[in-house]
Design a protein around this motif. Sequence first.
Motif, PDB file in Angstrom:
ATOM      1  N   THR A  16       0.903  -1.160  -0.005  1.00 24.46           N
ATOM      2  CA  THR A  16      -0.096  -0.052   0.053  1.00 24.46           C
ATOM      3  C   THR A  16       0.947   1.374  -0.021  1.00 24.46           C
ATOM      4  OG1 THR A  16      -1.772  -1.255   1.271  1.00 24.46           O
ATOM      5  CG2 THR A  16      -1.907   1.060   1.346  1.00 24.46           C
ATOM      6  N   VAL A  17       1.970   1.307   0.816  1.00 26.78           N
ATOM      7  CA  VAL A  17       2.819   2.230   0.832  1.00 26.78           C
ATOM      8  C   VAL A  17       3.403   2.574  -0.454  1.00 26.78           C
ATOM      9  CG1 VAL A  17       4.854   3.341   1.822  1.00 26.78           C
ATOM     10  CG2 VAL A  17       3.007   2.264   3.249  1.00 26.78           C
ATOM     11  N   SER A  18       3.788   1.501  -1.146  1.00 23.91           N
ATOM     12  CA  SER A  18       4.308   1.651  -2.208  1.00 23.91           C
ATOM     13  C   SER A  18       3.643   2.159  -3.688  1.00 23.91           C
ATOM     14  CB  SER A  18       4.783  -0.060  -2.954  1.00 23.91           C
ATOM     15  OG  SER A  18       5.387   0.008  -4.133  1.00 23.91           O
ATOM     16  N   SER A  19       2.456   1.874  -3.332  1.00 28.15           N
ATOM     17  CA  SER A  19       1.182   2.191  -4.054  1.00 28.15           C
ATOM     18  C   SER A  19       1.172   3.925  -4.375  1.00 28.15           C
ATOM     19  CB  SER A  19      -0.209   1.714  -4.265  1.00 28.15           C
ATOM     20  OG  SER A  19      -0.002   0.393  -4.465  1.00 28.15           O
ATOM     21  N   ILE A  20       1.338   4.327  -2.987  1.00 25.20           N
ATOM     22  CA  ILE A  20       1.302   5.616  -2.779  1.00 25.20           C
ATOM     23  C   ILE A  20       2.642   6.394  -3.202  1.00 25.20           C
ATOM     24  CG2 ILE A  20       1.274   7.838  -0.873  1.00 25.20           C
ATOM     25  CD1 ILE A  20      -0.146   5.358   0.902  1.00 25.20           C
TER      26      ILE A  20
END
Length: 165
Positions: free
Chosen positions: A72-76
């Motif tokens: 999720t952090v990577s997607s952000i």
Amino acid sequence: MLYSLVHINETSPYEVFAYKEDTVYFITDDGSEYLVGFIEETNIGIQRAYQLFIIKKRNGIHIGTDVKIGRTVSSIVHSFFRNPSNILVYICDTSDKDQAARDRKFKIWFKRYASLDDLVFVSEVIDVEDDSYFASMILSRRTTDFYQIQTTFHDYFQDLRSKLE
């Protein structure tokens, strides 16, 4: 806007919501709530540099390692880098003495999720007495003044080191 919620939610395993300007949040399967955001970095002297912060706002019932948090952090972060002029600066929090663990986790996430052909990871460590301070910068290879930005980053920390000696 530094990111696109539509773009983030196309790839994020957790649904991500707007929180405040340049900050989003998501809730994990165990009920933990995370804030992820960007604050303009003005100390280093690099245009379009932003500090990334990740805050666990609320603890859930711990159910073990959750790989969906990193994705999720990577997607952000991927959404943030849709603009190749954006530069990400990450300075590890030292308040609980877990900064080395945070630095390791951030590097692991970068190696696992970053497009290594497009992004470059630059890091610095400053040792002050019994503490180490970890700072990292991620920038796109397509950034104008690519080499000058890296030099500015390293020079900033070298200057800090010389003031501490």
